[in-house]
Design an enzyme around this catalytic site. Sequence first.
Site, short mmCIF file in Angstrom:
data_model
loop_
_atom_site.label_atom_id
_atom_site.label_comp_id
_atom_site.label_asym_id
_atom_site.label_seq_id
_atom_site.Cartn_x
_atom_site.Cartn_y
_atom_site.Cartn_z
N ASP A 24 39.72 -12.02 -41.90
CA ASP A 24 38.27 -11.86 -41.99
C ASP A 24 37.65 -13.23 -42.26
O ASP A 24 38.13 -13.98 -43.12
CB ASP A 24 37.93 -10.88 -43.13
N HIS A 39 37.81 -0.80 -37.33
CA HIS A 39 38.75 -1.75 -37.93
C HIS A 39 39.10 -1.33 -39.34
O HIS A 39 38.28 -0.79 -40.07
CB HIS A 39 38.15 -3.17 -37.96
N PHE A 40 40.33 -1.60 -39.70
CA PHE A 40 40.78 -1.44 -41.08
C PHE A 40 40.69 -2.79 -41.78
O PHE A 40 41.09 -3.81 -41.21
CB PHE A 40 42.23 -0.96 -41.15
P1 5GP Z 1 32.47 -3.97 -41.65
O1 5GP Z 1 31.31 -4.31 -42.53
O2 5GP Z 1 32.01 -3.64 -40.23
O3 5GP Z 1 33.39 -2.95 -42.19
O4 5GP Z 1 33.34 -5.29 -41.57
C1 5GP Z 1 33.11 -6.31 -40.66
C2 5GP Z 1 33.89 -7.52 -41.15
O5 5GP Z 1 34.02 -8.41 -40.06
C3 5GP Z 1 33.20 -8.27 -42.28
O6 5GP Z 1 34.07 -8.30 -43.42
C4 5GP Z 1 32.97 -9.67 -41.71
O7 5GP Z 1 33.20 -10.70 -42.64
C5 5GP Z 1 33.94 -9.72 -40.55
N1 5GP Z 1 33.49 -10.53 -39.42
C6 5GP Z 1 32.26 -10.49 -38.85
N2 5GP Z 1 32.21 -11.35 -37.81
C7 5GP Z 1 33.43 -11.93 -37.74
C8 5GP Z 1 33.98 -12.92 -36.86
O8 5GP Z 1 33.34 -13.43 -35.94
N3 5GP Z 1 35.27 -13.28 -37.09
C9 5GP Z 1 36.01 -12.74 -38.10
N4 5GP Z 1 37.27 -13.18 -38.23
N5 5GP Z 1 35.52 -11.80 -38.94
C10 5GP Z 1 34.24 -11.41 -38.76
#
Ligand code: 5GP
Length: 131
Positions: A28, A97-98
């Site tokens: 992340d 995603h997990f």
């Molecule tokens: P959600 O809030 O959808 O459960 O988690 C999305 C996660 O994706 C967040 O923890 C955020 O930091 C991560 N994330 C968002 N954009 C990117 C990216 O471009 N690259 C990576 N490696 N992580 C990302």
Amino acid sequence: MCIFCQIVSGEIPAKKVYENERVLAFLDVRPVNPGHTLVILKQHYRNLEEIPVLELQDLIVVVKKIGERLKARLNLEGYNVILNNGATAGQTVPHLHFHLIPRHRDDGYPTWLHVDYGSGEAEKMLEILKN
Ligand code: 5GP
Ligand code: ZN
């Protein structure tokens, strides 16, 4: 194309920790704790409702593998496995995603707040939810 599909296609770089034909695990970009890893299917499904069970199996196998790896290599006692399913639940990237989040005794993150059921509420909920 969603941001995780762009990572799969290589348009956006990512720090990949594991990859097989159908699944990708990468760091992340803004970790809750260092080592925070996301595990995705390469194919785009938005949520748990969309993903077929067989493909969910492919995904969960890798979640287990990477969880064990984090625990062993980062010398963890525990880690959280989280799936934010839907925007209301905190999902910001609409590609299932997990999260695997390394935890440390003193990291200071709060646990969930729990409430008590009011009189008869649990029974009503059971009527709605049971088979
Ligand atoms: P959600 O809030 O959808 O459960 O988690 C999305 C996660 O994706 C967040 O923890 C955020 O930091 C991560 N994330 C968002 N954009 C990117 C990216 O471009 N690259 C990576 N490696 N992580 C990302
Ligand atoms: Zn996608």
